[in-house]
Enzyme design. Structure first.
Site, mmCIF file in Angstrom:
data_model
loop_
_atom_site.group_PDB
_atom_site.id
_atom_site.type_symbol
_atom_site.label_atom_id
_atom_site.label_comp_id
_atom_site.label_asym_id
_atom_site.label_seq_id
_atom_site.Cartn_x
_atom_site.Cartn_y
_atom_site.Cartn_z
ATOM 1 N N HIS A 108 1.073 -0.895 -0.036
ATOM 2 C CA HIS A 108 -0.273 -0.320 0.184
ATOM 3 C C HIS A 108 1.100 1.442 -0.406
ATOM 4 O O HIS A 108 0.423 2.324 -0.732
ATOM 5 C CB HIS A 108 -0.680 -0.101 0.917
ATOM 6 C CG HIS A 108 -1.848 -1.184 1.158
ATOM 7 N ND1 HIS A 108 -1.313 -2.193 1.918
ATOM 8 C CD2 HIS A 108 -2.912 -1.428 0.367
ATOM 9 C CE1 HIS A 108 -2.721 -2.861 1.708
ATOM 10 N NE2 HIS A 108 -3.591 -2.703 1.095
ATOM 11 N N LYS B 22 -0.259 -7.239 -7.542
ATOM 12 C CA LYS B 22 -0.924 -8.737 -7.521
ATOM 13 C C LYS B 22 -2.432 -8.629 -7.747
ATOM 14 O O LYS B 22 -2.792 -10.108 -7.892
ATOM 15 C CB LYS B 22 -0.910 -8.321 -5.628
ATOM 16 C CG LYS B 22 -1.165 -9.580 -5.229
ATOM 17 C CD LYS B 22 -1.009 -9.893 -3.197
ATOM 18 C CE LYS B 22 -2.103 -9.011 -3.008
ATOM 19 N NZ LYS B 22 -3.306 -9.066 -2.284
ATOM 20 N N GLN C 264 -8.400 -7.531 -11.195
ATOM 21 C CA GLN C 264 -8.877 -6.613 -9.675
ATOM 22 C C GLN C 264 -8.576 -5.301 -10.696
ATOM 23 O O GLN C 264 -9.478 -4.611 -11.537
ATOM 24 C CB GLN C 264 -8.970 -6.287 -8.462
ATOM 25 C CG GLN C 264 -9.182 -5.080 -7.997
ATOM 26 C CD GLN C 264 -9.476 -4.507 -7.053
ATOM 27 O OE1 GLN C 264 -9.821 -5.060 -5.211
ATOM 28 N NE2 GLN C 264 -8.103 -4.307 -6.277
ATOM 29 N N VAL D 110 5.064 -5.439 -4.803
ATOM 30 C CA VAL D 110 5.337 -5.425 -3.620
ATOM 31 C C VAL D 110 5.725 -6.924 -3.093
ATOM 32 O O VAL D 110 4.629 -7.330 -2.263
ATOM 33 C CB VAL D 110 5.946 -4.282 -2.430
ATOM 34 C CG1 VAL D 110 6.599 -4.410 -1.539
ATOM 35 C CG2 VAL D 110 5.656 -3.336 -3.478
ATOM 36 N N SER E 190 0.455 -9.316 1.784
ATOM 37 C CA SER E 190 -0.813 -9.710 1.643
ATOM 38 C C SER E 190 -1.568 -8.622 2.773
ATOM 39 O O SER E 190 -0.506 -9.533 4.048
ATOM 40 C CB SER E 190 -1.586 -10.551 0.600
ATOM 41 O OG SER E 190 -2.813 -10.707 1.506
ATOM 42 N N ARG F 167 -3.581 -10.168 4.712
ATOM 43 C CA ARG F 167 -4.348 -11.440 4.636
ATOM 44 C C ARG F 167 -2.604 -12.796 5.643
ATOM 45 O O ARG F 167 -3.344 -13.895 5.894
ATOM 46 C CB ARG F 167 -4.564 -12.195 3.939
ATOM 47 C CG ARG F 167 -6.852 -11.897 3.843
ATOM 48 C CD ARG F 167 -7.435 -12.414 2.574
ATOM 49 N NE ARG F 167 -8.872 -12.423 2.740
ATOM 50 C CZ ARG F 167 -9.505 -11.295 1.205
ATOM 51 N NH1 ARG F 167 -8.353 -11.023 0.868
ATOM 52 N NH2 ARG F 167 -10.707 -11.194 1.531
#
Length: 279
Positions: free
Chosen positions: A37, A149, A153, A176, A185, A187
């Protein structure tokens, strides 16, 4: 940094930028920020005068058995990271602000939403397209930044933006990774120590196929077979597919100049996705 929770406040805050023709960049997130991010935020800072980030765990892209209620959240940490990264405006609406009572309109993303993740998470990209469309309308940015990633989307958002005539440049920023290769991620937090080690099979498989491609291999089946041999430690492989980067249709042999190898798999109860662009 301004932290704003309502659409009215946000539009008011951006009004001055509109008057002075300042370039606005937008980074949509679901929070629990990591270096992936932050790379999007850095790219926005490079290209734009004003950077807006959003944190909104979008309920319409989660299925009834998925992890909406347990999705990792740490707002204070995220707010600190955004401020340190130079974000000008942080938009943190609640679900009622984005989906008020009697909300009934959704964006149907079409064929790009059907393969890959769309085949296993029906409705996911309908929710993604709808919330991104709303956020684009609310903010009217000049640029919007997404991570590679989430390749499918990115394709869905780019197609929607073109089809609905948003005057927004969609920028895809490379994935990244952790030092050992695992794609970052939110998650990843779910993974136990053993699962974290086994998850490395995903990037290892992709990198092995990428090396074979660079060495001259152009047969799709041989490349996917090369990758698949490294995925035996996974608990469930949902898909491993070579696709055209624009249509997301299965790639045909011999491969052309640009193809994407995409994977989705479960490690324990955690679903991870990743990809490499073969070019």
């Amino acid at each position: 940094m301004q932290t704003i929770t309502t659409i009215t406040e946000l539009r008011h805050a951006l009004a001055e930028s509109r008057k002075t023709d300042r370039c606005v960049g937008f980074v949509p997130t679901m929070g629990y920020l990591h270096d992936g991010h932050l790379a999007l935020l850095r790219e926005s800072r490079i290209r734009c005068h004003v950077t807006v980030a959003s944190i909104f765990v979008n309920p319409t892209q989660f299925g009834p058995t998925e992890d909406l209620s347990t999705y990792p959240r740490d707002f204070l940490r995220d707010e600190t990271l955004c401020s340190a990264a130079g974000v000008d405006i942080l938009f943190t609406p609640d679900a009622g602000e984005i989906y008020p009572a009697h909300f009934t309109t959704f964006v149907e993303p079409g064929e790009l939403a059907r393969p890959l993740c769309g085949a296993f998470r029906p409705g996911q990209f309908r929710g993604v397209a709808t919330v991104v469309c709303k956020l684009f309308n609310i903010m009217q940015p000049d640029f919007a930044f997404f991570g590679q990633k989430d390749f499918q989307q990115c394709a869905v958002v780019r197609s929607m933006s073109a089809d609905l005539d948003f005057p927004i440049e969609i920028v895809t920023v490379p994935t990244v990774r952790e030092p050992d290769g695992l794609a970052m991620s939110s998650r990843n937090k779910y993974l136990t120590s053993d699962e974290r080690k086994r998850a490395l099979a995903i990037s290892r498989a992709l990198f092995t196929a990428e090396a074979a491609f660079r060495a001259g291999e152009r047969e799709a089946k041989r490349l996917t077979d090369t990758a698949r041999r490294h995925l035996t430690e996974l608990d469930q492989l949902q898909y491993l597919e070579l696709v055209d980067p624009d249509s997301l249709e299965p790639a045909t042999s011999p491969l052309g100049r640009r193809t994407v190898l995409c994977v989705a798999a479960y490690i324990g109860s955690t679903r991870l996705i990743d990809n490499v662009i073969l070019t």
